[in-house]
Motif scaffolding. Structure first.
Motif, mmCIF file in Angstrom:
data_model
loop_
_atom_site.group_PDB
_atom_site.id
_atom_site.type_symbol
_atom_site.label_atom_id
_atom_site.label_comp_id
_atom_site.label_asym_id
_atom_site.label_seq_id
_atom_site.Cartn_x
_atom_site.Cartn_y
_atom_site.Cartn_z
ATOM 1 N N UNK A 25 2.644 -34.005 4.918
ATOM 2 C CA UNK A 25 3.733 -33.055 4.719
ATOM 3 C C UNK A 25 3.560 -32.292 3.412
ATOM 4 N N UNK A 26 4.139 -31.094 3.357
ATOM 5 C CA UNK A 26 4.104 -30.274 2.162
ATOM 6 C C UNK A 26 5.224 -30.705 1.211
ATOM 7 N N UNK A 27 5.120 -30.361 -0.077
ATOM 8 C CA UNK A 27 6.094 -30.828 -1.073
ATOM 9 C C UNK A 27 7.545 -30.508 -0.736
ATOM 10 N N UNK A 28 7.820 -29.292 -0.234
ATOM 11 C CA UNK A 28 9.206 -28.911 0.035
ATOM 12 C C UNK A 28 9.848 -29.805 1.092
ATOM 13 N N UNK A 29 9.070 -30.181 2.099
ATOM 14 C CA UNK A 29 9.623 -31.045 3.144
ATOM 15 C C UNK A 29 9.848 -32.461 2.617
ATOM 16 N N UNK A 30 8.900 -32.961 1.837
ATOM 17 C CA UNK A 30 9.050 -34.309 1.276
ATOM 18 C C UNK A 30 10.254 -34.359 0.341
ATOM 19 N N UNK A 31 10.452 -33.303 -0.423
ATOM 20 C CA UNK A 31 11.604 -33.233 -1.321
ATOM 21 C C UNK A 31 12.909 -33.278 -0.526
ATOM 22 N N UNK A 32 12.984 -32.491 0.553
ATOM 23 C CA UNK A 32 14.181 -32.482 1.398
ATOM 24 C C UNK A 32 14.424 -33.865 2.005
ATOM 25 N N UNK A 51 4.298 -36.904 -9.861
ATOM 26 C CA UNK A 51 3.455 -37.510 -8.828
ATOM 27 C C UNK A 51 2.295 -36.592 -8.448
ATOM 28 N N UNK A 52 2.591 -35.344 -8.107
ATOM 29 C CA UNK A 52 1.525 -34.445 -7.668
ATOM 30 C C UNK A 52 0.543 -34.142 -8.801
ATOM 31 N N UNK A 53 1.065 -34.000 -10.010
ATOM 32 C CA UNK A 53 0.176 -33.722 -11.142
ATOM 33 C C UNK A 53 -0.787 -34.885 -11.361
ATOM 34 N N UNK A 92 -1.193 -25.183 -5.966
ATOM 35 C CA UNK A 92 -0.364 -24.753 -4.839
ATOM 36 C C UNK A 92 0.807 -25.699 -4.596
ATOM 37 N N UNK A 93 0.565 -26.991 -4.744
ATOM 38 C CA UNK A 93 1.620 -27.982 -4.530
ATOM 39 C C UNK A 93 2.701 -27.860 -5.611
ATOM 40 N N UNK A 94 2.270 -27.704 -6.861
ATOM 41 C CA UNK A 94 3.228 -27.585 -7.961
ATOM 42 C C UNK A 94 3.973 -26.255 -7.905
ATOM 43 N N UNK A 95 3.286 -25.204 -7.475
ATOM 44 C CA UNK A 95 3.957 -23.909 -7.337
ATOM 45 C C UNK A 95 5.078 -23.967 -6.292
ATOM 46 N N UNK A 96 4.839 -24.701 -5.223
ATOM 47 C CA UNK A 96 5.880 -24.817 -4.196
ATOM 48 C C UNK A 96 7.099 -25.544 -4.732
ATOM 49 N N UNK A 97 6.870 -26.525 -5.593
ATOM 50 C CA UNK A 97 7.986 -27.259 -6.193
ATOM 51 C C UNK A 97 8.807 -26.398 -7.141
#
Length: 416
Positions: free
Chosen positions: A337-344, A366-368, A407-412
């Motif tokens: 899953x992408x970060x936004x979905x995991x956050x939700x 975590x992602x960093x 890309x993952x951090x930018x989405x967050x």
């Protein structure tokens, strides 16, 4: 008699079901995670082979290859989405029968170690015991493996290596557990050798930085490796999956061993396993020691204790709650899953436990760390895979050490 069975399943897991033998009409509603199913189908070769000669139309029907029709996607009326299913905050703890699940994990770990001992004709194991969760689980696995192979437990050399930050509580538990399990024991203080080493490299011992901390971890590993040579044995690694994901280990320190039995066991599951061992042992002294170990704050104990002699360096204060990191880890590796979905999902799973800002903060950490610490996972010792998630570079996880997390951090950054 019509029973009226109605179920909604997702990849073998029950999402919702109807009441049986009802006189009233029923509507069963549940949410199916289509993205999760897509991930499963990408990795499941059986499914790929079953559908390779089929053509799937946009509405969802499966048609023979070369059958072409004018298919238009369904138009769904917009409505407010309400989640009805419960999201488990501990996805690594999913079994309804945790006793059986814990026994299964123990058996996999034990058989992995037993096979390695038989394969190498090794009858001596060296393990560092700190009084913490990970080394406790590794020691329990080692004892079970020796019992299974009908080897004398004295072939297990358990070494406690107190240092600058060792607390009385963890030291006492380590010594007590080693004695109660009947293994061979040794105590070696690392303080003199680390002080000498820091002096050799002109580092002030009052400066408690990463050099000060990592010197202790590497000294402990050197002692264990040299003892393994001395006794013609192997060093048993104690680090777990959560630490590997975060890179929370010292490179060529506790990061290294000759066989790592906990390498695919996350921290949240480690707690269950040690508590299960406490609940099932017939030795009351062992039970009390194990319970106290489970209840001890998680710490590397590399910095001096506080004025009261208590643990001053608590891991979850520094790197974040392990239950959050294990949640992130599961849905990144297992489901893609992408970060936004995991956050939700985390917002729903931990509602009332952590504020959204706290979840988001530790998710960034975590992602960093997950990306930047891949180099440690690229050269891991061997270890058994106990579940569906593994970070072994020789198995499930192949990732370049210089992969970027941008890309993952930018989405967050767009979340709040």
């Amino acid at each position: 008699v019509f029973g009226g069975n109605a179920f909604i399943y997702e990849n073998g897991g029950l999402i919702a079901k109807a009441e049986r033998f009802s006189l009233d009409p029923q509507l069963v509603i549940g949410e199916v995670d289509v993205e999760k199913l897509r991930t499963e189908r990408r990795s499941n070769t059986t499914f790929v082979n079953a559908q390779k000669d089929m053509y799937v139309d946009p509405i969802g029907g499966v048609l023979p290859e070369k059958t072409y029709i004018n298919c238009l996607p369904r138009q769904n009326a917009e409505r407010e989405f309400t989640l009805t299913r419960k999201i488990n905050p501990q996805p690594f703890i999913q079994s309804e029968d945790m006793e059986a699940a814990c026994e299964e994990v123990f058996n996999i770990q034990v058989m992995g170690l037993a096979k390695r001992l038989v394969h190498t004709h090794c009858k001596k194991v060296v393990i560092g015991v700190s009084g913490g969760l990970d080394s406790t689980l590794a020691l329990l696995v080692c004892v079970r493996a020796f019992d299974k192979l009908k080897l004398d437990r004295k072939g297990i050399l358990a070494v406690t290596m107190p240092g600058f930050g060792t607390s009385e509580r963890t030291y006492t538990n380590a010594v007590a557990l080693m004695d109660e399990l009947g293994v061979d024991t040794k105590e070696i203080s690392i303080v003199p050798s680390v002080v000498q080493h820091l002096k050799d490299i002109d580092h002030d011992t009052t400066t408690h930085d990463s050099t000060f901390e990592n010197a202790q971890a590497r000294e402990r590993t050197q002692i264990l490796m040299d003892l393994a040579n001395e006794y013609n044995g192997m060093v048993l690694g104690t680090g777990d999956l959560s630490e590997l994901a975060l890179g929370w280990c010292t490179y060529n320190g506790d990061h290294m061993s000759m066989y790592a039995v906990n390498a695919s066991v996350p921290k949240t599951l480690t707690q269950y396993l040690v508590r299960y061992a406490a609940d099932t042992t017939k030795d009351e002294n062992v039970r009390k020691t194990l319970i106290d170990i489970v209840e001890t704050p998680i710490s590397p104990e590399l910095k001096p204790a506080d004025d009261k002699g208590e643990i001053a360096q608590k891991t979850e204060d520094l790197v974040g709650p392990y239950e959050l990191h294990d949640f992130f880890l599961y849905y990144v590796l297992r489901c893609g899953f992408r970060p936004s979905k995991i956050y939700w999902m985390a917002q729903n799973a931990f509602r009332g436990v952590y504020p959204d800002s706290v979840i988001l903060h530790w998710m960034r950490i975590f992602f960093r760390r997950f990306f930047s610490q891949q180099f440690k996972r690229s050269c891991l010792p061997d270890g058994p895979k106990v579940g569906s998630v593994s970070l072994s570079p020789r198995g499930d996880w192949r990732m370049p050490s210089d992969a970027m997390s941008t890309n993952w951090l930018n989405e967050l950054e767009g979340l709040s």
